[in-house]
Motif scaffolding. Structure first.
Motif, PDB file in Angstrom:
ATOM      1  N   ARG A   3      12.132 -59.227 -37.315  1.00 50.32           N
ATOM      2  CA  ARG A   3      13.203 -59.476 -35.990  1.00 50.32           C
ATOM      3  C   ARG A   3      13.669 -58.469 -35.644  1.00 50.32           C
ATOM      4  N   TYR A   4      13.531 -57.782 -37.212  1.00 54.90           N
ATOM      5  CA  TYR A   4      14.454 -56.035 -36.789  1.00 54.90           C
ATOM      6  C   TYR A   4      13.283 -55.130 -35.854  1.00 54.90           C
ATOM      7  N   THR A   5      12.416 -55.324 -35.473  1.00 51.46           N
ATOM      8  CA  THR A   5      11.384 -54.309 -34.515  1.00 51.46           C
ATOM      9  C   THR A   5      10.432 -55.046 -33.640  1.00 51.46           C
ATOM     10  N   ASN A   6       9.695 -54.313 -32.747  1.00 51.72           N
ATOM     11  CA  ASN A   6       9.031 -55.223 -32.456  1.00 51.72           C
ATOM     12  C   ASN A   6       8.349 -54.084 -31.005  1.00 51.72           C
ATOM     13  N   ARG A   7       7.576 -53.892 -30.651  1.00 51.62           N
ATOM     14  CA  ARG A   7       7.225 -52.321 -29.867  1.00 51.62           C
ATOM     15  C   ARG A   7       7.769 -51.546 -29.453  1.00 51.62           C
ATOM     16  N   ASN A   8       8.806 -51.553 -28.647  1.00 48.53           N
ATOM     17  CA  ASN A   8       9.559 -50.190 -28.241  1.00 48.53           C
ATOM     18  C   ASN A   8      11.170 -50.382 -29.196  1.00 48.53           C
ATOM     19  N   MET A  11      12.094 -51.490 -36.866  1.00 50.01           N
ATOM     20  CA  MET A  11      11.702 -49.996 -37.961  1.00 50.01           C
ATOM     21  C   MET A  11      10.313 -50.262 -37.668  1.00 50.01           C
ATOM     22  N   ASN A  12      10.246 -48.255 -37.772  1.00 44.97           N
ATOM     23  CA  ASN A  12       8.117 -48.251 -37.767  1.00 44.97           C
ATOM     24  C   ASN A  12       7.948 -49.026 -38.970  1.00 44.97           C
ATOM     25  N   GLN A  13       7.272 -48.561 -38.828  1.00 43.19           N
ATOM     26  CA  GLN A  13       5.556 -48.920 -39.682  1.00 43.19           C
ATOM     27  C   GLN A  13       5.297 -48.816 -41.536  1.00 43.19           C
ATOM     28  N   THR A  14       5.929 -47.680 -41.529  1.00 42.40           N
ATOM     29  CA  THR A  14       6.246 -46.931 -42.271  1.00 42.40           C
ATOM     30  C   THR A  14       7.597 -47.332 -43.212  1.00 42.40           C
ATOM     31  N   VAL A  15       8.543 -48.058 -42.597  1.00 46.19           N
ATOM     32  CA  VAL A  15      10.484 -48.416 -43.166  1.00 46.19           C
ATOM     33  C   VAL A  15       9.042 -50.303 -43.310  1.00 46.19           C
ATOM     34  N   ALA A  55       4.810 -54.563 -38.051  1.00 43.60           N
ATOM     35  CA  ALA A  55       4.891 -53.080 -38.475  1.00 43.60           C
ATOM     36  C   ALA A  55       3.550 -52.631 -37.324  1.00 43.60           C
ATOM     37  N   SER A  56       2.912 -52.957 -36.977  1.00 44.59           N
ATOM     38  CA  SER A  56       1.732 -52.118 -36.151  1.00 44.59           C
ATOM     39  C   SER A  56       1.938 -52.485 -34.908  1.00 44.59           C
ATOM     40  N   ARG A 206       9.514 -45.560 -32.349  1.00 43.19           N
ATOM     41  CA  ARG A 206       8.682 -46.472 -32.036  1.00 43.19           C
ATOM     42  C   ARG A 206       7.580 -46.948 -30.554  1.00 43.19           C
ATOM     43  N   VAL A 207       8.097 -46.439 -29.781  1.00 41.41           N
ATOM     44  CA  VAL A 207       7.017 -46.508 -28.749  1.00 41.41           C
ATOM     45  C   VAL A 207       5.875 -46.000 -28.763  1.00 41.41           C
ATOM     46  N   SER A 208       6.126 -45.221 -29.078  1.00 38.67           N
ATOM     47  CA  SER A 208       4.481 -43.762 -29.089  1.00 38.67           C
ATOM     48  C   SER A 208       3.896 -44.227 -30.688  1.00 38.67           C
ATOM     49  N   GLU A 209       4.987 -44.872 -31.556  1.00 44.24           N
ATOM     50  CA  GLU A 209       4.245 -45.213 -32.917  1.00 44.24           C
ATOM     51  C   GLU A 209       2.695 -46.255 -32.107  1.00 44.24           C
ATOM     52  N   VAL A 210       3.529 -46.950 -31.975  1.00 45.39           N
ATOM     53  CA  VAL A 210       2.942 -48.091 -31.296  1.00 45.39           C
ATOM     54  C   VAL A 210       2.055 -48.154 -30.508  1.00 45.39           C
ATOM     55  N   LEU A 211       1.659 -47.030 -29.913  1.00 42.99           N
ATOM     56  CA  LEU A 211       1.186 -46.712 -28.500  1.00 42.99           C
ATOM     57  C   LEU A 211      -0.357 -46.778 -29.687  1.00 42.99           C
ATOM     58  N   ALA A 212      -0.352 -45.147 -30.346  1.00 37.75           N
ATOM     59  CA  ALA A 212      -1.594 -44.510 -30.878  1.00 37.75           C
ATOM     60  C   ALA A 212      -1.607 -45.412 -31.812  1.00 37.75           C
TER      61      ALA A 212
END
Length: 335
Positions: A3-8, A11-15, A55-56, A206-212
């Motif tokens: 609930r606390y993260t999405n593609r945009n 929380m990032n994947q590390t957290v 996370a991804s 988060r947007v750039s992380e998800v795209l990468a």
């Protein structure tokens, strides 16, 4: 956590990975040596898949083994095996431990104890191969046997371990597990596994992380896959450069919009990480990009590429059309 993260945002994947290890895993694996079996892991595996997918930032379903390799977190069954192994190594390293007397008494009749002792023997054989100086010649001869009873003839010192050793053994059995999983999916090989996290720089949005990250799996939001998914909605598979289909390998190695300097750097890294000199071999390998995921420069280049405005990469898609809500009709209007 989903609930606390999405593609945009969120929380990032590390957290998410740290929270999973600190809270979810610590509760899950408490007493797992007793209760955890393949028959009662269905719902737990489904829950873990939802966490790893969140996370991804993936939109479409991605295979669980791929997500785990991206995050650097071994499958739950592999982690459970390692936890049980560490328990028995501690027991066998202490002659005064009451559990060691239990193992001696149950070694021949208890199938559960036998199963765990086989895992210990497998670890000891691996340890002899990777650290032969730790063992005497007589101990090496004993460990050449397939009989788990030889474990009781070893000195307690043989069962010592450290964090680095356990991590390497985890990756060893994880690699075997990954090969089996990917062979079931129709592949002849598997990507390289590692417990190291993705070297994504701190502060990356988060947007750039998800795209990468989406460059590491096939079911992403690039034109090539979307065109295969729905040709009527996404009519062209071509990249913005209009030269080839927009795939991850095209963006990283052949897209004119990316620039020659970046392309040369990426190709050199991919040749090094995959131990391949031929560019054609890199293109044909379905895991050539994922195998480079722990190279900091490669991650930096991926982030630069997905942030290029002229590529027009999608941040999100709407898979289902929202149903139109009809306003209630009054009695007067009905008449």
């Amino acid at each position: 956590m989903s609930r606390y993260t999405n593609r945009n945002w969120g929380m990032n994947q590390t957290v998410i990975a740290r929270i999973s290890k600190a809270i979810f895993f610590s509760s899950l694996f408490y007493g797992s040596i007793i209760w955890m079996k393949n028959t009662n892991m269905g719902d737990i595996n489904s829950l873990w898949y939802k966490i790893s997918k969140s996370a991804s930032g993936a939109v479409f379903n991605v295979s669980a083994p791929t997500l785990e390799i991206i995050l650097g977190i071994p499958p739950l069954q592999v982690t459970a095996r390692v936890i049980a192994l560490k328990h028995y190594l501690k027991v066998l390293s202490d002659d005064e431990d009451i559990h060691k007397r239990f193992i001696k008494a149950q070694m021949t009749d208890n199938t559960t104890v036998q199963l765990h002792m086989k895992e210990v023997l497998k670890y000891m054989k691996w340890r002899v191969t990777n650290d032969p100086k730790r063992f005497t010649q007589s101990e090496k001869i004993l460990l050449d046997s397939r009989d788990v009873q030889v474990l009781l003839q070893l000195t307690p010192k043989c069962f010592g371990y450290n964090k680095n050793t356990i991590t390497k053994y985890t990756e060893f059995i994880w690699q075997d597990n990954a090969l089996s999983q990917f062979q079931l999916e129709g592949y002849s090989s598997a990507p390289n596994v590692t417990c190291r996290p993705l070297p994504i720089p701190m502060g990356t949005c988060r947007v750039s992380e998800v795209l990468a990250i989406s460059l590491f799996y096939r079911n992403n939001l690039l034109n090539s896959f979307l065109h295969k998914f729905d040709k009527d909605r996404w009519t062209s598979p071509l990249c913005a450069c209009r030269e080839e289909a927009q795939t991850a390998i095209h963006l990283l190695t052949n897209c004119s919009f990316v620039g020659p300097d970046r392309l040369v750097k990426v190709i050199n890294i991919m040749q090094t990480c995959n131990n391949k000199d031929s560019f054609e071999d890199i293109i044909e390998d379905p895991f050539s990009i994922l195998n480079c995921s722990r190279d900091p420069l490669f991650i930096e280049l991926c982030l630069e590429i997905v942030q290029l405005d002229n590529l027009h990469l999608r941040r999100k898609v709407q898979l289902k059309k929202k149903k139109q809500v009809q306003e209630p009709v009054s009695a007067a209007q009905a008449t």
